[in-house]
Motif scaffolding. Structure first.
Motif, PDB file in Angstrom:
ATOM      1  N   ILE A 186      -2.751  -7.956   1.586  1.00 39.04           N
ATOM      2  CA  ILE A 186      -2.681  -6.956   2.656  1.00 39.04           C
ATOM      3  C   ILE A 186      -4.068  -6.858   3.301  1.00 39.04           C
ATOM      4  CG2 ILE A 186      -2.192  -4.494   3.144  1.00 39.04           C
ATOM      5  CD1 ILE A 186       0.219  -6.074   1.990  1.00 39.04           C
ATOM      6  N   GLN A 214       2.028  -8.175  11.166  1.00 43.99           N
ATOM      7  CA  GLN A 214       2.019  -6.751  10.827  1.00 43.99           C
ATOM      8  C   GLN A 214       2.644  -6.580   9.447  1.00 43.99           C
ATOM      9  OE1 GLN A 214       3.790  -3.920  13.535  1.00 43.99           O
ATOM     10  NE2 GLN A 214       3.223  -5.190  15.258  1.00 43.99           N
ATOM     11  N   LYS A 215       2.120  -5.643   8.665  1.00 41.92           N
ATOM     12  CA  LYS A 215       2.630  -5.462   7.292  1.00 41.92           C
ATOM     13  C   LYS A 215       4.138  -5.176   7.302  1.00 41.92           C
ATOM     14  CE  LYS A 215       1.889  -2.581   3.254  1.00 41.92           C
ATOM     15  NZ  LYS A 215       2.173  -1.158   3.247  1.00 41.92           N
ATOM     16  N   GLU A 216       4.531  -4.379   8.287  1.00 39.86           N
ATOM     17  CA  GLU A 216       5.951  -4.008   8.362  1.00 39.86           C
ATOM     18  C   GLU A 216       6.832  -5.257   8.629  1.00 39.86           C
ATOM     19  OE1 GLU A 216       6.998  -3.198  12.107  1.00 39.86           O
ATOM     20  OE2 GLU A 216       9.045  -3.411  11.329  1.00 39.86           O
ATOM     21  N   GLN A 228      -1.466  -1.680   9.499  1.00 42.64           N
ATOM     22  CA  GLN A 228      -1.945  -2.634   8.485  1.00 42.64           C
ATOM     23  C   GLN A 228      -1.302  -3.991   8.721  1.00 42.64           C
ATOM     24  OE1 GLN A 228      -1.371  -0.946   4.504  1.00 42.64           O
ATOM     25  NE2 GLN A 228      -3.604  -0.984   4.418  1.00 42.64           N
ATOM     26  N   SER A 229      -1.948  -5.016   8.216  1.00 44.99           N
ATOM     27  CA  SER A 229      -1.436  -6.375   8.385  1.00 44.99           C
ATOM     28  C   SER A 229      -1.240  -7.012   7.010  1.00 44.99           C
ATOM     29  CB  SER A 229      -2.430  -7.204   9.191  1.00 44.99           C
ATOM     30  OG  SER A 229      -2.666  -6.599  10.446  1.00 44.99           O
ATOM     31  N   ALA A 230      -0.592  -8.162   7.007  1.00 44.24           N
ATOM     32  CA  ALA A 230      -0.402  -8.885   5.749  1.00 44.24           C
ATOM     33  C   ALA A 230      -0.418 -10.376   6.026  1.00 44.24           C
ATOM     34  CB  ALA A 230       0.920  -8.494   5.105  1.00 44.24           C
ATOM     35  N   SER A 272      -4.273  -6.273  -3.489  1.00 45.58           N
ATOM     36  CA  SER A 272      -2.861  -6.314  -3.831  1.00 45.58           C
ATOM     37  C   SER A 272      -2.458  -7.683  -4.392  1.00 45.58           C
ATOM     38  CB  SER A 272      -2.034  -5.998  -2.601  1.00 45.58           C
ATOM     39  OG  SER A 272      -2.405  -6.864  -1.584  1.00 45.58           O
ATOM     40  N   ALA A 329       5.933  -8.318   7.698  1.00 42.75           N
ATOM     41  CA  ALA A 329       5.864  -9.085   6.439  1.00 42.75           C
ATOM     42  C   ALA A 329       6.929  -8.570   5.477  1.00 42.75           C
ATOM     43  CB  ALA A 329       4.479  -8.946   5.822  1.00 42.75           C
ATOM     44  N   GLU A 330       7.102  -7.244   5.448  1.00 46.55           N
ATOM     45  CA  GLU A 330       8.107  -6.671   4.543  1.00 46.55           C
ATOM     46  C   GLU A 330       9.513  -7.077   4.963  1.00 46.55           C
ATOM     47  OE1 GLU A 330       6.774  -2.661   4.773  1.00 46.55           O
ATOM     48  OE2 GLU A 330       5.289  -2.981   3.157  1.00 46.55           O
ATOM     49  N   ILE A 359       4.266 -12.489   0.155  1.00 48.61           N
ATOM     50  CA  ILE A 359       3.116 -11.797   0.750  1.00 48.61           C
ATOM     51  C   ILE A 359       1.905 -12.115  -0.120  1.00 48.61           C
ATOM     52  CG2 ILE A 359       2.046  -9.550   1.235  1.00 48.61           C
ATOM     53  CD1 ILE A 359       4.731  -8.470   2.061  1.00 48.61           C
TER      54      ILE A 359
END
Ligand code: SAM
Length: 330
Positions: free
Chosen positions: A229, A195-197, A242-244, A15, A199-200, A226
């Motif tokens: 991912i 956590q990706k969420e 998922q993580s980021a 990404s 990060a968002e 970011i």
């Protein structure tokens, strides 16, 4: 080196935008010498499942869920973190939660000095073993939430800015970030796995579902991005999500001027405490304030904001204006 680059491209790099990607390849080409060992420091060896497993078995270590222990086992991700953080020998790095020392080995190889703060006492003998070859690492057995980071910067780095680097324990991501921001500790950049969420939420813009108090705090103190991912397979044990990796460059000065920073963060909290409420009701009902509903309405009028507006629509500059008006109304 070719194999290493391929694995970065194929996995963590998916990404990453192409120009960032080109830069990363360039840097890793330079890093190749170090990875092969430049004679001055040992070569990191823990970025790999079987070696991590062997260390854990040697010490009979059991993961403690309550400490958010998901250890990295993927060299491409570890190098991606080093690259994103732009670690060089001039850097003093604060690592939060070294675990068995995997990221620490890479940080200690590329940075000038590393201070790693780990809460789990059971990891100390392991860290002593896995970091034995590096003479530029200090491990502190402490809870990062109770650690005086400013004092560390003062004592260890003469008050000069630190870089913060971590695969964060996910259960306390927000308190750790807020604690760092509010500590007054000098840091120039933070590079953290979350956590990706989350990060968002950190990079969210006004009006989006993910936008909230964390987005505003992160924007007030830093410029967030970011970087890439990361899939669950890069950790042991595998997390469910998922993580980021997020990179945050600290602003030289905040992007908005306010009369009282505490008021700014109180208004933000009042606004997102109950997202469904209008901002007028949020301010009137917030326990730490004593503004009536009418006063809250007048403050919104003074800022040219609709009395029915919700906090999720407002940008940082709107909150700053509102905070200043509320300060004047005290
Ligand atoms: N850096 C290691 C890696 O990437 O393999 C471990 C990362 S793991 C996600 C999080 C680490 O933070 C664990 O070692 C855990 O014990 C530690 N930790 C959890 N809570 C902490 C706290 N309050 N203060 C310091 N360390 C903490």
């Amino acid at each position: 080196m070719q194999g290493l680059m391929t694995s970065i491209i194929g996995r963590a790099g998916q990404s990453i935008r192409s120009e960032k990607y080109e830069k990363m390849i360039e840097r890793f080409t330079q890093m190749g010498n170090l990875l092969d060992g430049d004679g001055s420091r040992p070569v990191p060896y823990l970025g790999n499942r079987s070696r991590c497993k062997a260390v854990l078995e040697k010490y009979g270590f059991s993961f403690r869920k309550k400490f958010g222990q998901n250890f990295l086992i993927d060299e491409s991700v570890l190098l991606g973190i080093i690259d994103t953080a732009g670690i060089t020998k001039d850097d003093y790095v604060l690592e939060i939660g070294p675990g068995i020392g995997t990221l620490t080995q890479y940080l200690a190889t590329y940075a000038g000095k590393v201070c790693a703060v780990e809460i789990d006492r059971a990891l100390l003998p392991i860290l002593e073993d896995t970091l034995a070859g590096w003479d530029n690492v200090t491990v502190l057995n402490a809870d990062i939430l109770k650690t005086d980071i400013r004092a560390i910067a003062e004592r260890e780095n003469g008050g000069r800015p630190l870089k913060v680097c971590a695969n964060l324990p996910y259960y306390i991501t927000t308190p750790i970030l807020m604690g760092l921001f509010e500590s007054g500790a000098p840091f120039s950049e933070l590079t953290v796995m979350v956590q990706k969420e989350v990060a968002e939420r950190m990079i969210a813009e006004p009006g989006s579902k993910a936008y909230g108090a964390l987005s505003l705090a992160v924007r007030y103190f830093t410029e967030p991005k970011i970087a890439f991912i990361v899939d669950p397979g890069s950790f042991m044990p595998r997390p469910k999500v998922q993580s980021a990796v997020v990179h945050m460059k600290r602003h030289a000065s905040p992007p908005v001027d306010v009369k009282d920073e505490q008021m700014l963060f109180d208004v933000i909290r009042a606004s997102f405490n109950e997202r469904r409420k209008t901002l007028q009701n949020g301010i009137a009902d917030y326990g730490l304030f004593s503004y009536s509903k009418e006063q809250a309405g007048l403050a919104l009028d003074a800022c040219g904001l609709d009395r029915r507006v919700r906090g999720e629509k407002l940008a940082l500059a709107d909150f700053a204006r509102l905070a200043d008006v509320l300060v004047d109304m005290r």
